[in-house]
Write a protein that holds these residues in place. Sequence first.
Motif, PDB file in Angstrom:
ATOM      1  N   ILE A 184       0.852  -1.203   0.000  1.00 14.40           N
ATOM      2  CA  ILE A 184       0.000   0.000   0.000  1.00 14.40           C
ATOM      3  C   ILE A 184       0.883   1.247   0.000  1.00 14.40           C
ATOM      4  O   ILE A 184       0.582   2.246  -0.677  1.00 14.40           O
ATOM      5  CB  ILE A 184      -0.942  -0.009   1.228  1.00 14.40           C
ATOM      6  N   HIS A 185       1.975   1.194   0.732  1.00 15.32           N
ATOM      7  CA  HIS A 185       2.876   2.353   0.796  1.00 15.32           C
ATOM      8  C   HIS A 185       3.834   2.393  -0.392  1.00 15.32           C
ATOM      9  O   HIS A 185       4.290   3.472  -0.784  1.00 15.32           O
ATOM     10  CB  HIS A 185       3.673   2.311   2.101  1.00 15.32           C
ATOM     11  N   TYR A 186       4.176   1.197  -0.921  1.00 17.79           N
ATOM     12  CA  TYR A 186       5.093   1.125  -2.070  1.00 17.79           C
ATOM     13  C   TYR A 186       4.363   0.475  -3.250  1.00 17.79           C
ATOM     14  O   TYR A 186       4.606  -0.698  -3.573  1.00 17.79           O
ATOM     15  CB  TYR A 186       6.336   0.305  -1.713  1.00 17.79           C
ATOM     16  N   PRO A 187       3.468   1.191  -3.929  1.00 14.24           N
ATOM     17  CA  PRO A 187       2.637   0.564  -4.963  1.00 14.24           C
ATOM     18  C   PRO A 187       3.349   0.337  -6.297  1.00 14.24           C
ATOM     19  O   PRO A 187       2.899  -0.486  -7.092  1.00 14.24           O
ATOM     20  CB  PRO A 187       1.483   1.561  -5.133  1.00 14.24           C
ATOM     21  N   HIS A 188       4.446   1.050  -6.571  1.00 14.99           N
ATOM     22  CA  HIS A 188       5.082   0.999  -7.884  1.00 14.99           C
ATOM     23  C   HIS A 188       6.236  -0.013  -7.913  1.00 14.99           C
ATOM     24  O   HIS A 188       6.986  -0.120  -6.937  1.00 14.99           O
ATOM     25  CB  HIS A 188       5.599   2.390  -8.277  1.00 14.99           C
ATOM     26  N   PRO A 189       6.392  -0.745  -9.036  1.00 24.49           N
ATOM     27  CA  PRO A 189       7.455  -1.754  -9.131  1.00 24.49           C
ATOM     28  C   PRO A 189       8.848  -1.223  -8.807  1.00 24.49           C
ATOM     29  O   PRO A 189       9.663  -1.948  -8.232  1.00 24.49           O
ATOM     30  CB  PRO A 189       7.362  -2.227 -10.592  1.00 24.49           C
ATOM     31  N   GLU A 190       9.124   0.026  -9.147  1.00 24.86           N
ATOM     32  CA  GLU A 190      10.453   0.598  -8.865  1.00 24.86           C
ATOM     33  C   GLU A 190      10.695   0.721  -7.357  1.00 24.86           C
ATOM     34  O   GLU A 190      11.853   0.793  -6.913  1.00 24.86           O
ATOM     35  CB  GLU A 190      10.597   1.982  -9.510  1.00 24.86           C
ATOM     36  N   GLU A 191       9.624   0.737  -6.566  1.00 20.18           N
ATOM     37  CA  GLU A 191       9.757   0.888  -5.111  1.00 20.18           C
ATOM     38  C   GLU A 191       9.768  -0.450  -4.380  1.00 20.18           C
ATOM     39  O   GLU A 191       9.962  -0.485  -3.157  1.00 20.18           O
ATOM     40  CB  GLU A 191       8.592   1.720  -4.566  1.00 20.18           C
ATOM     41  N   TRP A 192       9.568  -1.543  -5.104  1.00 20.29           N
ATOM     42  CA  TRP A 192       9.441  -2.829  -4.415  1.00 20.29           C
ATOM     43  C   TRP A 192      10.734  -3.291  -3.773  1.00 20.29           C
ATOM     44  O   TRP A 192      10.715  -4.116  -2.864  1.00 20.29           O
ATOM     45  CB  TRP A 192       8.886  -3.879  -5.389  1.00 20.29           C
ATOM     46  N   ILE A 193      11.887  -2.751  -4.221  1.00 16.57           N
ATOM     47  CA  ILE A 193      13.142  -3.058  -3.538  1.00 16.57           C
ATOM     48  C   ILE A 193      13.065  -2.556  -2.092  1.00 16.57           C
ATOM     49  O   ILE A 193      13.549  -3.218  -1.161  1.00 16.57           O
ATOM     50  CB  ILE A 193      14.353  -2.436  -4.278  1.00 16.57           C
ATOM     51  N   LEU A 194      12.432  -1.399  -1.867  1.00 16.14           N
ATOM     52  CA  LEU A 194      12.282  -0.861  -0.510  1.00 16.14           C
ATOM     53  C   LEU A 194      11.296  -1.716   0.293  1.00 16.14           C
ATOM     54  O   LEU A 194      11.469  -1.925   1.492  1.00 16.14           O
ATOM     55  CB  LEU A 194      11.806   0.590  -0.568  1.00 16.14           C
ATOM     56  N   GLY A 289       8.397  -8.153 -14.924  1.00 15.94           N
ATOM     57  CA  GLY A 289       7.499  -9.313 -14.810  1.00 15.94           C
ATOM     58  C   GLY A 289       6.249  -9.081 -14.007  1.00 15.94           C
ATOM     59  O   GLY A 289       5.313  -9.875 -14.068  1.00 15.94           O
ATOM     60  N   GLY A 290       6.207  -8.010 -13.199  1.00 15.31           N
ATOM     61  CA  GLY A 290       5.023  -7.741 -12.392  1.00 15.31           C
ATOM     62  C   GLY A 290       5.103  -8.382 -11.006  1.00 15.31           C
ATOM     63  O   GLY A 290       6.066  -9.065 -10.648  1.00 15.31           O
ATOM     64  N   TRP A 291       4.052  -8.147 -10.228  1.00 13.70           N
ATOM     65  CA  TRP A 291       3.990  -8.588  -8.829  1.00 13.70           C
ATOM     66  C   TRP A 291       4.087 -10.104  -8.701  1.00 13.70           C
ATOM     67  O   TRP A 291       4.836 -10.634  -7.869  1.00 13.70           O
ATOM     68  CB  TRP A 291       2.700  -8.075  -8.207  1.00 13.70           C
ATOM     69  N   ASP A 292       3.324 -10.858  -9.509  1.00 11.54           N
ATOM     70  CA  ASP A 292       3.323 -12.318  -9.396  1.00 11.54           C
ATOM     71  C   ASP A 292       4.708 -12.894  -9.656  1.00 11.54           C
ATOM     72  O   ASP A 292       5.135 -13.844  -8.988  1.00 11.54           O
ATOM     73  CB  ASP A 292       2.328 -12.933 -10.379  1.00 11.54           C
ATOM     74  N   ALA A 293       5.409 -12.322 -10.645  1.00 12.09           N
ATOM     75  CA  ALA A 293       6.751 -12.826 -10.955  1.00 12.09           C
ATOM     76  C   ALA A 293       7.691 -12.592  -9.785  1.00 12.09           C
ATOM     77  O   ALA A 293       8.491 -13.469  -9.417  1.00 12.09           O
ATOM     78  CB  ALA A 293       7.288 -12.145 -12.212  1.00 12.09           C
ATOM     79  N   MET A 294       7.619 -11.429  -9.174  1.00  8.08           N
ATOM     80  CA  MET A 294       8.482 -11.148  -8.029  1.00  8.08           C
ATOM     81  C   MET A 294       8.155 -12.068  -6.850  1.00  8.08           C
ATOM     82  O   MET A 294       9.029 -12.438  -6.062  1.00  8.08           O
ATOM     83  CB  MET A 294       8.341  -9.689  -7.605  1.00  8.08           C
ATOM     84  N   CYS A 295       6.884 -12.452  -6.723  1.00  7.73           N
ATOM     85  CA  CYS A 295       6.440 -13.298  -5.603  1.00  7.73           C
ATOM     86  C   CYS A 295       6.630 -14.791  -5.872  1.00  7.73           C
ATOM     87  O   CYS A 295       6.116 -15.624  -5.109  1.00  7.73           O
ATOM     88  CB  CYS A 295       4.967 -13.028  -5.290  1.00  7.73           C
ATOM     89  N   PHE A 296       7.365 -15.141  -6.938  1.00 11.85           N
ATOM     90  CA  PHE A 296       7.542 -16.558  -7.269  1.00 11.85           C
ATOM     91  C   PHE A 296       8.089 -17.377  -6.101  1.00 11.85           C
ATOM     92  O   PHE A 296       7.642 -18.518  -5.890  1.00 11.85           O
ATOM     93  CB  PHE A 296       8.452 -16.697  -8.499  1.00 11.85           C
ATOM     94  N   PRO A 297       9.050 -16.875  -5.288  1.00  7.02           N
ATOM     95  CA  PRO A 297       9.523 -17.674  -4.145  1.00  7.02           C
ATOM     96  C   PRO A 297       8.393 -18.064  -3.188  1.00  7.02           C
ATOM     97  O   PRO A 297       8.394 -19.173  -2.639  1.00  7.02           O
ATOM     98  CB  PRO A 297      10.527 -16.741  -3.461  1.00  7.02           C
ATOM     99  N   VAL A 298       7.420 -17.171  -2.983  1.00 11.58           N
ATOM    100  CA  VAL A 298       6.295 -17.489  -2.100  1.00 11.58           C
ATOM    101  C   VAL A 298       5.376 -18.505  -2.776  1.00 11.58           C
ATOM    102  O   VAL A 298       4.812 -19.386  -2.110  1.00 11.58           O
ATOM    103  CB  VAL A 298       5.509 -16.211  -1.727  1.00 11.58           C
TER     104      VAL A 298
END
Length: 748
Positions: A184-194, A289-298
Amino acid sequence: MSIMEGASGLIFASGVVALIWALIQFRIIQKIPVVSVAGSGEEEGLIEGGTDHATATVRLNEIYEAIYEGAESFLRAEYTVCFWFVTGFAALIFVLVSWGTGWNMTRGSMTAISFLLGAFTSMASGYLGMKVAVYSNVRTTISAQKPGYTQCFNTAFRAGAVMGFALCGMGIVMLYGTMLVFRIHYPHPEEWILLTESLTGFGLGGSVIAMFGRVGGGIYTKAADVGADLVGKVVHGIPEDDPRNPATIADNVGDNVGDVAGMGSDLFGSFAESTCAALVIGSSIGISGGWDAMCFPVIVSAVGIFVCLACSFIATDIWTVKGEQDVERALKVQLISTTIVMIPAVYFAAIYYLPATFDLNSTVGDTILHLTPFKATLCVAMGAFGGLTIGLVTEYYTSHSYAPVRELANSCKTGAATNMIYGIALGFKSAIIPVIVLANVVYFSFTVCDMYGVALAAIGFLSNLATGLTIDVYGPVCDNAGGIAEMAELHPSVREKTDALDAAGNTTAAIGKGFAIGSAALVSLALFGAFVTRIRIASGDKLFADGVNMLEPVTFAFLIIGGMIPFAFAALTMKSVGMAAMEMVMEVQRQFDEKPHLLDENPTERPDYDACIAISTQASLREMILPGAIVIFTPLLTGIFFGVTAVCGLLVGSLVASIQLAISMSNSGGAWDNAKKYIEKQPADSELKGKGSDIHKAAVVGDTVGDPFKDTSGPALNIVMKLMAVLSLVFADTFFAINEGTGILKLS
């Protein structure tokens, strides 16, 4: 995005299904009443000339309540200490992370909150495991009075399943729920590292509790076990878990607080840290790749829950345990089947949730890697099969079905000294193949997907975590069931049955420790990669753009210091067990001296069990502080005073030394235990003379020394390498903020 869109639906569904399945298994166990029953013969459940069924029922309930109260009081005391520590440490995280990110209070508060969530989830996992194990121990004893092996095996196996699936369900729901809230606080893919960096606090919280749970619980259980063995079996020649021994209740309590609660927290920590490491390293995947791709480990962990659930029917309903010879096979089939089924399941999930290609920033250099679902699955598969290989090698070195343990048993013919020499040599030798397997997994997974591949391989090791936990908890439940049968004076055949179940449990517990050590090594390496990535980003590629130079003087110096940390930690924990065991020995001997009739065949006096429980509790709470402090504060002080290059050396040195030491200690301890059990199975007219002989006494000495090897120091070394790495990752920005990563002393 709706909460059930895309991968979120699969992840939350897996968590809910795991929790429901755990509840179903618990309800099945709950239906077994705590009442002594007759076996296949009219009075087979009881010792000839001993108590009747009504008296045995009273004794079973008394013992059950004593173990429950002892475990409850210890965990309450331990978790009170942990609560105040994590509360204070969360405040430290908030201050240091906020300051290290330019007084970004949001980053500091999110990291501190995720730390608290990870810690409290880990505590809840350990507490739940203890409650279920204590509840199931006595019911396994009751099931062992019935004909055949099926009912007692299924009861112990289901007890393990409650812990395994409940922990995985809680872990995945809490972790992914925290991610969605942070999004919610980091909605953009560029911020997902944070987002992922803030999430690393979750892994740190789980690992801190695991440290205290493993060390505190390990000291508790082995102080009681060693003390009971030395005075009871070695000096006075009374059987293990004899009700005349004042340390027996404390010994049985220890199995629940160390081997169940501590181990549960340990593996929860591994799950949290491996996932956090993969998310940090792979956060750049979200951009293409989007959110789902980043969440592949989960997603891999979610798929693992469904696979473990489907395969659990093999042991309880399809290929059931009908005799002693079936027990080890049933447990081993669970591990093999879940590993094999896991790979195609992960591949289908990968092609469904991942795009055809997605990009990843390499750890070293400016290369952009183009990954595919097949490459990601390949890394998971390498981890899964690497874990299985290490598990089977561990079985070879710790099961009395194979040559190494039988050689160890034969070495007892010439006394305890040769048994010690053979056992230590066996442990050292057993590290060779697992280390080569780990090296291959690291090399090939890194070649395929860079450091992200190593993180996925670590997740592959833990992909069948629900089954691994099921088998791990099964062992202590059977061990306790045997102790309860002895104390309640049930027929010797009941103890023989639970011992047969426990012997297989010892082997599979050793296999589980092999999995845990291998996954911890890969998790630690992945966290180290995430630390390097984070420092590189923070410095704008001024540091570590071309990797870490291990020949830097500060780095190499701290490489040697890092290699020393596991030995210092093992020394402290081993000495703590020895000191606590000495207190226990003196207390047990004092009771035997003051109440000589305790040693009568039918004693008229009752031992003071509470005094022994108090000794174990106080000793473990006192002795767990220093080892934990060394592991927690060494990387923190190193980063603050000496800088990030020193931290790199420290982490690598600790990782390399911990792997070798953890494998050798765990396998030596497991081999000594099963060598003793192998001798106990031999008849008195055989070469090994059987139970009660001088050969058996030499084996008991080896088993006693091996107890802290395999149940205190060895398993806790997993946490040493993981905790140091995840703590360094959490405070990476803080370290860099001090003189641009050179530390207060500016040595690098």
